[in-house]
Enzyme design. Sequence first.
Site, PDB file in Angstrom:
ATOM      1  CE  LYS A  48       4.042  18.295 -37.842  1.00 27.67           C
ATOM      2  NZ  LYS A  48       5.192  17.448 -37.452  1.00 27.67           N
ATOM      3  CG  ASP A  65       5.953  17.360 -33.999  1.00 24.94           C
ATOM      4  OD1 ASP A  65       7.036  17.736 -33.504  1.00 24.94           O
ATOM      5  OD2 ASP A  65       5.875  16.571 -34.965  1.00 24.94           O
ATOM      6  CD  GLU A  75       6.012  14.070 -32.714  1.00 24.51           C
ATOM      7  OE1 GLU A  75       4.894  13.624 -32.352  1.00 24.51           O
ATOM      8  OE2 GLU A  75       6.416  14.009 -33.891  1.00 24.51           O
ATOM      9  CD  GLU A 108       9.867  13.624 -36.213  1.00 20.35           C
ATOM     10  OE1 GLU A 108       8.780  13.651 -35.608  1.00 20.35           O
ATOM     11  OE2 GLU A 108      10.049  14.197 -37.298  1.00 20.35           O
ATOM     12  CG  ASP A 151      11.330   7.077 -39.468  1.00 21.47           C
ATOM     13  OD1 ASP A 151      11.737   6.145 -40.198  1.00 21.47           O
ATOM     14  OD2 ASP A 151      10.751   8.091 -39.915  1.00 21.47           O
ATOM     15  CG  HIS A 188       8.446  10.121 -37.631  1.00 19.18           C
ATOM     16  ND1 HIS A 188       9.315  10.060 -38.707  1.00 19.18           N
ATOM     17  CD2 HIS A 188       7.796  11.309 -37.744  1.00 19.18           C
ATOM     18  CE1 HIS A 188       9.206  11.161 -39.423  1.00 19.18           C
ATOM     19  NE2 HIS A 188       8.301  11.945 -38.870  1.00 19.18           N
TER      20      HIS A 188
HETATM   21 MG   LIG Z   1       7.249  14.912 -35.471  1.00 21.78          MG
END
Ligand SMILES: [Mg+2]
Length: 362
Positions: free
Chosen positions: A168, A197, A223, A249, A272, A299
């Site tokens: 992240k 992400d 992402e 997602e 997703d 996702h």
């Molecule tokens: Mg994500």
Amino acid sequence: MANVIRASAYLVDIEVETVRTDASQAFLKQETLFVELTTDDGLTGTGYAYTIGTGGRAVLSMLREHLLPSLTGHDSRAIEGAWRTMYDGTRATMVGPITALGLAAVDLALWDLRCLRAGEPLWRVAGGHRPAVPAYDTERGWLQLAEGELVAGALQAREQGFSGVKIKIGKPTAGEDAARIGAVRDAVGPGMEIMVDANQAFTPAEAVRRAARLEPFDVGWFEEPLPADDVAGHERLAASTAIPVAVGESMYSLAHFREYLQRGAAGIVQPDVSRIGGITPWLKVAHLAEAFGVDVCPHFLMEIHVSLTAAVPNGRLVEYIPQLRAVTTRQLTIADGFAHAPREPGLGISWDRDAIDDRRVA
Ligand SMILES: [Mg+2]
């Protein structure tokens, strides 16, 4: 035969397995919507959908008051027809998460029935490209983790056979993010994928700036750099960086994916199955992406996405985030770097009915 004679829905709270924070939210608990459909030939299919902590009761209400009543008497084998009937009956709240999540729970139960009736596993019924797909780890890359923890986690993931890790980003400064990704790259060397992400945290200008800082570390994809509704911003970013832009997602319709693909704003798509409204639309997104030469890396929800990724030729990677351990009796098999799709008939998720009942809240 095969008509739906009984349809029920209920809500289960599943505790999070670890602290998970990103640049825009925290995963509080998994609100899990279960749907069970029984047919007049004696089969029962189970489907599910989820939220990361809010809105579960609204979805339950949508299921009980609108979606399930329209299914009674419907031929469970005619899934496109069932999906369209439910969609047409709830236009006032589509496109939107509450209805999409409800549709997904029903759609998964219908696919469970289809696979059970065929005596085949989902990965084959949905397409049957290959029985196993590579997996990457996200569970050791959360934003709250210190740099040393990220490095240790990535090395551990490599040892366990994962082909990549996702970290992240969205720290206050670009330099901080770059230092964390650089430390992981130094530790794992060139042979492992590192994805980042941002969970929609940046402006277009900031995303372009951060992508440039991350390019030297050979990042596999960037992402959700921006809010999902900013297609033009993603288009601009994709044109400015060698890092593939990944989105999906937070998208709830096939048309949203089409717009990204048509404009060259996505290099990877991440539908997703819960948020897009089930397996039926998920497969359409995957096939649409294939026509644009774009891979699918879905996702979350590895227990179901392993089968869907294995079903389609452009399914590339499954995301490893274990969240169903408390309510299942068998875990996803990862061996030699591959996640193996369940082989038994149905969706292949071994629900622990007692554990589910214990956590039922509505
Ligand atoms: Mg994500």
